[in-house]
Scaffold this motif. Structure first.
Motif, PDB file in Angstrom:
ATOM      1  N   LEU A  13       0.761  -1.347   0.114  1.00  0.00           N
ATOM      2  CA  LEU A  13       0.150   0.102  -0.057  1.00  0.00           C
ATOM      3  C   LEU A  13       0.673   1.123   0.130  1.00  0.00           C
ATOM      4  O   LEU A  13       0.413   2.084  -0.966  1.00  0.00           O
ATOM      5  CB  LEU A  13      -0.971  -0.185   1.432  1.00  0.00           C
ATOM      6  CG  LEU A  13      -2.068  -0.940   1.140  1.00  0.00           C
ATOM      7  CD1 LEU A  13      -2.616  -1.116   2.301  1.00  0.00           C
ATOM      8  CD2 LEU A  13      -2.863  -0.938   0.120  1.00  0.00           C
ATOM      9  N   ASP A  14       1.930   1.323   0.887  1.00  0.00           N
ATOM     10  CA  ASP A  14       3.139   2.685   0.593  1.00  0.00           C
ATOM     11  C   ASP A  14       2.979   2.538  -0.383  1.00  0.00           C
ATOM     12  O   ASP A  14       4.411   3.820  -1.051  1.00  0.00           O
ATOM     13  CB  ASP A  14       3.946   2.819   2.210  1.00  0.00           C
ATOM     14  CG  ASP A  14       3.618   2.480   3.059  1.00  0.00           C
ATOM     15  OD1 ASP A  14       2.371   2.510   3.614  1.00  0.00           O
ATOM     16  OD2 ASP A  14       4.205   1.370   3.883  1.00  0.00           O
ATOM     17  N   THR A  15       4.434   1.626  -1.596  1.00  0.00           N
ATOM     18  CA  THR A  15       4.165   1.366  -2.719  1.00  0.00           C
ATOM     19  C   THR A  15       3.219   2.148  -3.767  1.00  0.00           C
ATOM     20  O   THR A  15       3.913   3.147  -4.458  1.00  0.00           O
ATOM     21  CB  THR A  15       4.801   0.485  -3.144  1.00  0.00           C
ATOM     22  OG1 THR A  15       6.220  -0.411  -2.146  1.00  0.00           O
ATOM     23  CG2 THR A  15       5.334   0.996  -4.825  1.00  0.00           C
ATOM     24  N   LEU A  16       2.003   1.629  -3.190  1.00  0.00           N
ATOM     25  CA  LEU A  16       1.180   1.797  -4.134  1.00  0.00           C
ATOM     26  C   LEU A  16       0.884   3.881  -4.557  1.00  0.00           C
ATOM     27  O   LEU A  16       0.920   4.614  -5.053  1.00  0.00           O
ATOM     28  CB  LEU A  16      -0.120   1.745  -3.990  1.00  0.00           C
ATOM     29  CG  LEU A  16      -1.567   2.227  -5.188  1.00  0.00           C
ATOM     30  CD1 LEU A  16      -1.798   1.778  -6.632  1.00  0.00           C
ATOM     31  CD2 LEU A  16      -2.278   1.218  -4.094  1.00  0.00           C
ATOM     32  N   ALA A  17       1.309   3.991  -2.848  1.00  0.00           N
ATOM     33  CA  ALA A  17       0.800   5.615  -2.318  1.00  0.00           C
ATOM     34  C   ALA A  17       1.861   6.244  -3.129  1.00  0.00           C
ATOM     35  O   ALA A  17       1.917   7.615  -4.161  1.00  0.00           O
ATOM     36  CB  ALA A  17       0.978   5.855  -0.992  1.00  0.00           C
ATOM     37  N   ASP A  18       2.888   5.419  -3.450  1.00  0.00           N
ATOM     38  CA  ASP A  18       4.501   6.400  -3.978  1.00  0.00           C
ATOM     39  C   ASP A  18       4.457   6.901  -5.349  1.00  0.00           C
ATOM     40  O   ASP A  18       4.732   7.522  -5.579  1.00  0.00           O
ATOM     41  CB  ASP A  18       5.109   5.493  -3.207  1.00  0.00           C
ATOM     42  CG  ASP A  18       6.365   6.295  -1.586  1.00  0.00           C
ATOM     43  OD1 ASP A  18       5.701   6.647  -0.815  1.00  0.00           O
ATOM     44  OD2 ASP A  18       6.987   5.388  -1.209  1.00  0.00           O
ATOM     45  N   LEU A  19       4.496   5.331  -6.181  1.00  0.00           N
ATOM     46  CA  LEU A  19       3.655   5.646  -7.148  1.00  0.00           C
ATOM     47  C   LEU A  19       2.689   6.270  -7.870  1.00  0.00           C
ATOM     48  O   LEU A  19       2.951   7.134  -8.481  1.00  0.00           O
ATOM     49  CB  LEU A  19       3.120   4.088  -7.760  1.00  0.00           C
ATOM     50  CG  LEU A  19       4.314   3.454  -7.996  1.00  0.00           C
ATOM     51  CD1 LEU A  19       3.302   1.853  -8.300  1.00  0.00           C
ATOM     52  CD2 LEU A  19       5.160   3.144  -9.194  1.00  0.00           C
ATOM     53  N   ARG A  20       1.961   7.110  -7.317  1.00  0.00           N
ATOM     54  CA  ARG A  20       0.629   7.866  -7.476  1.00  0.00           C
ATOM     55  C   ARG A  20       1.247   9.193  -6.485  1.00  0.00           C
ATOM     56  O   ARG A  20       0.053  10.419  -7.134  1.00  0.00           O
ATOM     57  CB  ARG A  20      -0.701   7.761  -6.821  1.00  0.00           C
ATOM     58  CG  ARG A  20      -1.259   6.846  -7.402  1.00  0.00           C
ATOM     59  CD  ARG A  20      -2.566   6.263  -5.966  1.00  0.00           C
ATOM     60  NE  ARG A  20      -3.211   6.726  -5.999  1.00  0.00           N
ATOM     61  CZ  ARG A  20      -4.909   6.896  -7.155  1.00  0.00           C
ATOM     62  NH1 ARG A  20      -5.108   5.745  -7.518  1.00  0.00           N
ATOM     63  NH2 ARG A  20      -5.160   7.940  -6.979  1.00  0.00           N
ATOM     64  N   ASN A  21       2.384   9.702  -5.892  1.00  0.00           N
ATOM     65  CA  ASN A  21       1.976  11.112  -5.552  1.00  0.00           C
ATOM     66  C   ASN A  21       2.835  11.647  -6.509  1.00  0.00           C
ATOM     67  O   ASN A  21       4.021  11.184  -7.606  1.00  0.00           O
ATOM     68  CB  ASN A  21       3.833  10.308  -4.441  1.00  0.00           C
ATOM     69  CG  ASN A  21       4.533  12.469  -4.225  1.00  0.00           C
ATOM     70  OD1 ASN A  21       4.359  12.901  -4.585  1.00  0.00           O
ATOM     71  ND2 ASN A  21       4.799  12.180  -2.656  1.00  0.00           N
ATOM     72  N   ARG A  22       2.393  12.476  -7.181  1.00  0.00           N
ATOM     73  CA  ARG A  22       2.433  13.762  -8.122  1.00  0.00           C
ATOM     74  C   ARG A  22       3.611  14.470  -8.234  1.00  0.00           C
ATOM     75  O   ARG A  22       4.610  14.665  -9.441  1.00  0.00           O
ATOM     76  CB  ARG A  22       1.421  13.681  -9.083  1.00  0.00           C
ATOM     77  CG  ARG A  22       0.416  13.431  -9.650  1.00  0.00           C
ATOM     78  CD  ARG A  22      -0.976  14.341  -9.645  1.00  0.00           C
ATOM     79  NE  ARG A  22      -2.065  13.366  -9.989  1.00  0.00           N
ATOM     80  CZ  ARG A  22      -2.036  12.958 -11.318  1.00  0.00           C
ATOM     81  NH1 ARG A  22      -2.029  12.994 -12.132  1.00  0.00           N
ATOM     82  NH2 ARG A  22      -2.936  12.076 -11.794  1.00  0.00           N
ATOM     83  N   GLU A  23       4.699  14.620  -7.396  1.00  0.00           N
ATOM     84  CA  GLU A  23       4.823  15.503  -6.709  1.00  0.00           C
ATOM     85  C   GLU A  23       6.449  14.744  -7.109  1.00  0.00           C
ATOM     86  O   GLU A  23       7.935  14.936  -7.382  1.00  0.00           O
ATOM     87  CB  GLU A  23       5.234  16.271  -5.922  1.00  0.00           C
ATOM     88  CG  GLU A  23       4.473  17.295  -5.937  1.00  0.00           C
ATOM     89  CD  GLU A  23       3.688  18.178  -4.783  1.00  0.00           C
ATOM     90  OE1 GLU A  23       4.434  17.970  -3.940  1.00  0.00           O
ATOM     91  OE2 GLU A  23       2.872  18.619  -4.470  1.00  0.00           O
ATOM     92  N   ASN A  24       6.555  13.885  -6.164  1.00  0.00           N
ATOM     93  CA  ASN A  24       7.797  13.132  -6.634  1.00  0.00           C
ATOM     94  C   ASN A  24       8.451  11.233  -6.304  1.00  0.00           C
ATOM     95  O   ASN A  24       7.558  10.462  -5.009  1.00  0.00           O
ATOM     96  CB  ASN A  24       9.038  12.758  -5.010  1.00  0.00           C
ATOM     97  CG  ASN A  24       9.734  12.263  -4.759  1.00  0.00           C
ATOM     98  OD1 ASN A  24      10.573  12.132  -5.807  1.00  0.00           O
ATOM     99  ND2 ASN A  24      10.220  12.000  -3.270  1.00  0.00           N
ATOM    100  N   PRO A  25       6.921  10.360  -7.838  1.00  0.00           N
ATOM    101  CA  PRO A  25       6.665   9.309  -7.569  1.00  0.00           C
ATOM    102  C   PRO A  25       8.026   8.356  -7.589  1.00  0.00           C
ATOM    103  O   PRO A  25       8.810   8.610  -8.031  1.00  0.00           O
ATOM    104  CB  PRO A  25       5.769   9.337  -9.139  1.00  0.00           C
ATOM    105  CG  PRO A  25       6.736  10.487  -9.662  1.00  0.00           C
ATOM    106  CD  PRO A  25       6.794  11.633  -8.844  1.00  0.00           C
ATOM    107  N   MET A  26       7.862   7.176  -7.320  1.00  0.00           N
ATOM    108  CA  MET A  26       8.240   5.882  -6.985  1.00  0.00           C
ATOM    109  C   MET A  26       8.992   5.620  -8.529  1.00  0.00           C
ATOM    110  O   MET A  26       8.115   5.818  -9.249  1.00  0.00           O
ATOM    111  CB  MET A  26       8.188   5.052  -5.924  1.00  0.00           C
ATOM    112  CG  MET A  26       8.933   4.074  -6.082  1.00  0.00           C
ATOM    113  SD  MET A  26       8.429   2.649  -5.295  1.00  0.00           S
ATOM    114  CE  MET A  26       8.625   2.495  -3.919  1.00  0.00           C
ATOM    115  N   GLU A  27      10.600   5.234  -8.935  1.00  0.00           N
ATOM    116  CA  GLU A  27      10.285   4.718 -10.108  1.00  0.00           C
ATOM    117  C   GLU A  27       9.596   3.598 -10.311  1.00  0.00           C
ATOM    118  O   GLU A  27       9.951   2.943  -9.326  1.00  0.00           O
ATOM    119  CB  GLU A  27      12.496   4.218 -10.046  1.00  0.00           C
ATOM    120  CG  GLU A  27      13.103   5.747  -9.854  1.00  0.00           C
ATOM    121  CD  GLU A  27      13.174   5.669  -8.092  1.00  0.00           C
ATOM    122  OE1 GLU A  27      13.444   4.795  -7.417  1.00  0.00           O
ATOM    123  OE2 GLU A  27      13.276   6.599  -7.589  1.00  0.00           O
ATOM    124  N   VAL A  28       9.450   3.068 -11.819  1.00  0.00           N
ATOM    125  CA  VAL A  28       8.187   2.498 -12.090  1.00  0.00           C
ATOM    126  C   VAL A  28       8.887   0.916 -11.709  1.00  0.00           C
ATOM    127  O   VAL A  28       8.758   0.077 -11.245  1.00  0.00           O
ATOM    128  CB  VAL A  28       8.215   2.059 -13.459  1.00  0.00           C
ATOM    129  CG1 VAL A  28       7.541   0.727 -13.992  1.00  0.00           C
ATOM    130  CG2 VAL A  28       7.206   3.965 -13.421  1.00  0.00           C
TER     131      VAL A  28
END
Length: 88
Positions: A13-28
């Protein structure tokens, strides 16, 4: 918090939130690596469930949530809780 299925779920769930963060998204690629590791953990949990069924055990440390362990301190022989899981 101990490492169990609840930990895996929270990390996903944390990874999903990080992916959805428009300002600082997690690398795919990093998210894909997290998902791959989680998939292996879930597969190992499936084997553990099969073992529990075959051996007649009542549970495992990985499958029990921390709250269930704390809620049942008076069970005998090291049993930390009883939880019924139903697969549909």
């Amino acid at each position: 918090m101990s490492n169990n299925i609840s930990t895996v779920r929270q990390h996903l769930l944390d990874t999903l939130a990080d992916l959805r963060n428009r300002e600082n998204p997690m690398e795919v690629e990093r998210a894909r690596a997290v998902a791959d590791v989680a998939r292996v953990l879930v597969d190992s949990a499936k084997v553990e469930v099969d073992f529990i069924k075959a051996s007649g055990a009542t549970g495992s440390d990985f499958m029990f949530a921390d709250e269930a362990r704390e809620a049942a301190p008076s069970l005998p022989n090291g049993i930390t809780g009883i939880r019924r899981h139903q697969i549909k």
